[in-house]
Design a protein around this motif. Structure first.
Motif, PDB file in Angstrom:
ATOM      1  N   ALA A 147       0.797  -1.241  -0.090  1.00 54.70           N
ATOM      2  CA  ALA A 147       0.053  -0.071   0.019  1.00 54.70           C
ATOM      3  C   ALA A 147       1.002   1.298  -0.036  1.00 54.70           C
ATOM      4  CB  ALA A 147      -0.974   0.007   1.351  1.00 54.70           C
ATOM      5  N   ARG A 148       0.054   2.282  -0.110  1.00 54.48           N
ATOM      6  CA  ARG A 148       0.967   3.728  -0.199  1.00 54.48           C
ATOM      7  C   ARG A 148       1.766   3.818   0.932  1.00 54.48           C
ATOM      8  NH1 ARG A 148       1.334   8.436  -2.262  1.00 54.48           N
ATOM      9  NH2 ARG A 148      -0.362   8.091  -3.780  1.00 54.48           N
ATOM     10  N   ILE A 149       3.203   4.325   0.950  1.00 53.40           N
ATOM     11  CA  ILE A 149       4.405   4.399   1.634  1.00 53.40           C
ATOM     12  C   ILE A 149       3.924   5.946   2.295  1.00 53.40           C
ATOM     13  CG2 ILE A 149       6.783   4.931   2.196  1.00 53.40           C
ATOM     14  CD1 ILE A 149       7.105   2.765  -0.042  1.00 53.40           C
ATOM     15  N   TRP A 150       3.728   6.315   3.569  1.00 53.34           N
ATOM     16  CA  TRP A 150       3.374   7.362   4.200  1.00 53.34           C
ATOM     17  C   TRP A 150       4.686   7.839   4.928  1.00 53.34           C
ATOM     18  CZ3 TRP A 150      -0.619   9.353   2.526  1.00 53.34           C
ATOM     19  CH2 TRP A 150      -1.900   8.666   2.509  1.00 53.34           C
ATOM     20  N   ASP A 151       5.769   7.277   5.173  1.00 51.85           N
ATOM     21  CA  ASP A 151       6.829   7.986   6.026  1.00 51.85           C
ATOM     22  C   ASP A 151       7.915   6.886   5.708  1.00 51.85           C
ATOM     23  OD1 ASP A 151       8.132   9.835   7.087  1.00 51.85           O
ATOM     24  OD2 ASP A 151       7.543   9.454   9.195  1.00 51.85           O
ATOM     25  N   VAL A 152       9.363   7.531   5.939  1.00 58.37           N
ATOM     26  CA  VAL A 152      10.442   6.729   5.591  1.00 58.37           C
ATOM     27  C   VAL A 152      11.419   7.324   6.550  1.00 58.37           C
ATOM     28  CG1 VAL A 152      11.212   7.964   3.592  1.00 58.37           C
ATOM     29  CG2 VAL A 152      12.158   5.875   4.022  1.00 58.37           C
ATOM     30  N   ALA A 153      12.433   6.584   6.988  1.00 60.35           N
ATOM     31  CA  ALA A 153      13.457   7.198   8.101  1.00 60.35           C
ATOM     32  C   ALA A 153      14.844   6.020   7.935  1.00 60.35           C
ATOM     33  CB  ALA A 153      12.924   7.131   9.412  1.00 60.35           C
ATOM     34  N   SER A 154      16.060   7.069   7.925  1.00 62.22           N
ATOM     35  CA  SER A 154      16.989   6.343   7.757  1.00 62.22           C
ATOM     36  C   SER A 154      17.851   6.550   9.331  1.00 62.22           C
ATOM     37  CB  SER A 154      18.034   6.983   6.778  1.00 62.22           C
ATOM     38  OG  SER A 154      19.544   6.354   6.838  1.00 62.22           O
ATOM     39  N   ASN A 155      18.406   5.540   9.836  1.00 60.40           N
ATOM     40  CA  ASN A 155      19.484   5.634  10.773  1.00 60.40           C
ATOM     41  C   ASN A 155      20.625   6.463  10.632  1.00 60.40           C
ATOM     42  OD1 ASN A 155      20.778   3.721   9.369  1.00 60.40           O
ATOM     43  ND2 ASN A 155      21.115   2.202  11.183  1.00 60.40           N
ATOM     44  N   ARG A 156      21.096   7.046  11.889  1.00 59.10           N
ATOM     45  CA  ARG A 156      22.463   7.770  11.486  1.00 59.10           C
ATOM     46  C   ARG A 156      23.798   7.429  10.772  1.00 59.10           C
ATOM     47  NH1 ARG A 156      23.060  12.553  13.590  1.00 59.10           N
ATOM     48  NH2 ARG A 156      25.308  12.168  13.745  1.00 59.10           N
ATOM     49  N   LEU A 157      23.679   5.953  11.046  1.00 59.85           N
ATOM     50  CA  LEU A 157      24.855   5.140  10.336  1.00 59.85           C
ATOM     51  C   LEU A 157      24.685   5.243   8.790  1.00 59.85           C
ATOM     52  CD1 LEU A 157      25.721   2.661  12.813  1.00 59.85           C
ATOM     53  CD2 LEU A 157      26.759   4.792  12.519  1.00 59.85           C
TER      54      LEU A 157
ATOM     55  N   SER B   6      10.355   2.059   6.995  1.00 63.11           N
ATOM     56  CA  SER B   6       9.311   3.009   6.261  1.00 63.11           C
ATOM     57  C   SER B   6       7.918   2.051   6.698  1.00 63.11           C
ATOM     58  CB  SER B   6       9.259   2.367   4.769  1.00 63.11           C
ATOM     59  OG  SER B   6       9.429   1.174   4.424  1.00 63.11           O
ATOM     60  N   VAL B   7       6.659   3.164   6.712  1.00 67.79           N
ATOM     61  CA  VAL B   7       5.509   2.531   7.096  1.00 67.79           C
ATOM     62  C   VAL B   7       4.443   2.780   6.042  1.00 67.79           C
ATOM     63  CG1 VAL B   7       5.826   2.908   9.547  1.00 67.79           C
ATOM     64  CG2 VAL B   7       5.033   4.738   8.503  1.00 67.79           C
ATOM     65  N   SER B   8       3.481   2.161   5.873  1.00 64.05           N
ATOM     66  CA  SER B   8       2.512   2.385   4.897  1.00 64.05           C
ATOM     67  C   SER B   8       0.957   2.225   5.208  1.00 64.05           C
ATOM     68  CB  SER B   8       2.685   1.237   3.917  1.00 64.05           C
ATOM     69  OG  SER B   8       2.742   0.041   4.416  1.00 64.05           O
ATOM     70  N   ALA B   9       0.107   2.327   4.230  1.00 63.35           N
ATOM     71  CA  ALA B   9      -1.320   2.644   4.604  1.00 63.35           C
ATOM     72  C   ALA B   9      -1.814   1.327   5.014  1.00 63.35           C
ATOM     73  CB  ALA B   9      -2.079   3.089   3.233  1.00 63.35           C
ATOM     74  N   ASP B  10      -1.241  -0.117   4.915  1.00 57.27           N
ATOM     75  CA  ASP B  10      -1.720  -1.191   5.124  1.00 57.27           C
ATOM     76  C   ASP B  10      -1.373  -1.519   6.684  1.00 57.27           C
ATOM     77  OD1 ASP B  10       0.788  -1.734   4.801  1.00 57.27           O
ATOM     78  OD2 ASP B  10       0.609  -3.578   3.651  1.00 57.27           O
ATOM     79  N   GLY B  11      -0.766  -0.449   7.433  1.00 60.56           N
ATOM     80  CA  GLY B  11      -0.245  -0.799   8.799  1.00 60.56           C
ATOM     81  C   GLY B  11       1.057  -1.585   8.842  1.00 60.56           C
ATOM     82  N   ALA B  12       1.765  -1.491   7.681  1.00 61.07           N
ATOM     83  CA  ALA B  12       2.960  -2.381   7.779  1.00 61.07           C
ATOM     84  C   ALA B  12       4.181  -1.406   7.991  1.00 61.07           C
ATOM     85  CB  ALA B  12       3.083  -3.055   6.562  1.00 61.07           C
ATOM     86  N   LEU B  13       5.222  -1.917   8.788  1.00 61.59           N
ATOM     87  CA  LEU B  13       6.495  -1.167   9.169  1.00 61.59           C
ATOM     88  C   LEU B  13       7.519  -2.300   8.593  1.00 61.59           C
ATOM     89  CD1 LEU B  13       8.530   0.297  10.612  1.00 61.59           C
ATOM     90  CD2 LEU B  13       8.077  -0.747  12.841  1.00 61.59           C
ATOM     91  N   LYS B  14       8.403  -1.745   7.664  1.00 56.41           N
ATOM     92  CA  LYS B  14       9.452  -2.485   6.914  1.00 56.41           C
ATOM     93  C   LYS B  14      10.920  -2.066   7.354  1.00 56.41           C
ATOM     94  CE  LYS B  14       6.944  -4.923   3.364  1.00 56.41           C
ATOM     95  NZ  LYS B  14       6.921  -5.104   1.737  1.00 56.41           N
ATOM     96  N   LEU B  15      11.726  -3.109   7.686  1.00 55.75           N
ATOM     97  CA  LEU B  15      13.032  -2.485   7.746  1.00 55.75           C
ATOM     98  C   LEU B  15      14.061  -3.172   6.700  1.00 55.75           C
ATOM     99  CD1 LEU B  15      15.197  -0.848   9.664  1.00 55.75           C
ATOM    100  CD2 LEU B  15      15.367  -3.449  10.716  1.00 55.75           C
TER     101      LEU B  15
END
Length: 459
Positions: free
Chosen positions: A145-155, A161-170
């Motif tokens: 589903a649509r990706i709503w937000d994404v974040a990178s670690n400092r390294l 990333s998180v999406s409209a289907d309630g999924a969190l992926k690493l």
């Protein structure tokens, strides 16, 4: 981090000042002053002047840089880009969520400069103000589903990333001996694709998959059944903070090869649109559509400060409004908020009452995810706008200092028709404007399906 659920009751924690911010100066990042006037201004705003951090040039972005789009023929090319982040502390690459796909982009020209050294002098003047459209270095992965937000670690080793289907992926980024650019070179893409890993975020661990809130078999985590709108890394690099449609802040432990839900913080009456932390990590922040921004003590899970009230309450003298984003300052004492149909506001977390400043001139009526941030030296506030422009204000005086224009290409019948030069397409909502001090670049993403960078034109 403890294991119990958080409470919305406001309180104070031991050895913390108002707003849950540690009074210990060693826990705050500091900023050097370039001259006596700036030092005086910084002192007035409670910033400790110091030489214990890298120098950052106060040069406003005013020159269009690279234009980044998925390759021609890709369906992602026609969809809005609602999120992006600089990869790692150095920010030599960008990651963005184009509909359901995650792309990695290069922001420098090291390889091209090496190959075209002789031709560059001849074309230097011609290409000075001309942006070039770039294809992604790598397609990192996809969501259902649509990706709503994404974040990178400092390294710069992992992207969440998180999406409209309630999924969190690493996702684990491929790294070569010279960094991501070397690892994603076209001659090595086939081998690196196999090295790209997606961790299955389960209670108890596991590999290859995604954390989803949908009901399922086994030990798959079920703590969100609707959209996840926000994700952020904790400064320790081993925890993720998420927020979404259910109005809950979740703290997820990623330290042992899997994912363990450490804590759920409850207090918002509507969806959470952005989350973050202060630099020391002892304070978590969340902005909600209920008109409040809440700050949580990371250890106890208590809500130690709330800015604004439910936007349905007419007796709030200084409302946040229906929040669309937040950004904490480097020293963790101030917070920017942006809201629909409202101004960008600056708040001091050490005091209660009205905001320190309001920044007006942008449009935020149709975009539920127009977010704001600080620019160079935090002396500038930046925000996108519904009309395709990027607005910059002086932090202390609230005066507009620059407006990065949209292109003159309007919205066509088949979508946006912005070219490769200039700004985003006219009328295309700019969702995010994110400054990188190491690269002295501003990155933006918009409804026209492009990611763009903006630099400084000397002279």
């Amino acid at each position: 981090w403890g294991g119990g659920g958080g409470k919305s009751k406001e309180g104070s924690t031991k050895n913390r000042g108002p707003g849950g911010v540690s009074p210990n100066p060693s826990e705050r990042s500091a900023e050097p002053s370039a001259d006596r006037a700036e030092s005086s201004s910084a002192s007035a705003w409670g910033v400790v002047a110091s030489l214990a951090c890298d120098y950052e040039c106060l040069a406003l972005p005013d020159k269009p840089g690279a234009v980044m789009r998925p390759p021609p023929g890709s369906k992602a090319r026609r969809h809005a880009v609602k999120c992006l982040d600089w990869v790692g502390a150095m920010g030599k690459t960008l990651v963005s969520g184009n509909n359901t796909k995650l792309f990695l982009w290069a922001t420098d020209d090291d390889e091209e400069e090496g190959e075209e050294e002789e031709k560059e002098e001849e074309k230097e003047e011609e290409e000075r103000d001309k942006a070039r459209e770039r294809a992604p270095l790598l397609e990192i992965g996809t969501h259902d589903a649509r990706i709503w937000d994404v974040a990178s670690n400092r390294l710069g080793t992992h992207v969440a990333s998180v999406s409209a289907d309630g999924a969190l992926k690493l996702f684990k980024l491929p790294l070569g001996p010279l960094g991501i650019r070397a690892a994603t070179d076209s001659r090595a893409k086939a081998s690196n694709a196999a090295a790209l890993e997606v961790s299955r975020l389960q209670l108890g661990g596991g590999l290859a998959g995604a954390l989803t809130g949908a009901a399922g078999a086994g030990d798959t985590a079920k703590w969100c059944s609707r959209d996840l709108y926000a994700v952020s890394w904790h400064p320790d690099g081993s925890h993720l903070i998420t927020g979404g449609h259910e109005g809950k802040v979740q703290v997820v432990d990623m330290a042992h090869g899997g994912a363990t839900l450490m804590r759920t913080l409850v207090g918002h009456a509507a969806a959470i649109v952005q989350v973050g932390t202060n630099p020391s990590g002892n304070l978590l922040a969340s902005a909600g559509r209920d008109g409040t921004v809440r700050f949580w003590d990371a250890l106890s899970g208590l809500c130690v400060k709330t800015i604004g009230q439910d936007h349905r309450h007419a007796n709030d003298a200084h409302p946040v409004g229906e929040a669309t984003g937040l950004c904490l300052s480097r020293d963790g004492t101030k917070c920017l908020t942006t809201s629909r149909h409202g101004a960008v506001k600056l708040w001091d977390l050490r005091s209660a009452g009205k905001p320190l400043a309001r920044y007006k001139g942008h449009q935020n009526s149709k975009g539920s995810f127009v977010r704001c941030g600080f620019g160079p030296r935090e002396a500038v506030v930046v925000s996108g706008s519904d009309d395709g422009r990027i607005h910059l204000w002086e932090t202390h005086t609230t005066k507009p200092v620059s407006t990065l224009p949209s292109s003159m290409s309007p919205i066509g019948g088949g979508g946006f028709t912005g070219g490769s030069s200039g700004g985003h397409a006219s009328g295309a909502c700019v969702y995010r404007a994110l400054w990188c001090a190491k690269q002295s670049l501003l990155a933006t993403c918009a409804e026209d399906g492009s990611v763009r960078t903006w630099g400084h034109l000397p002279g």
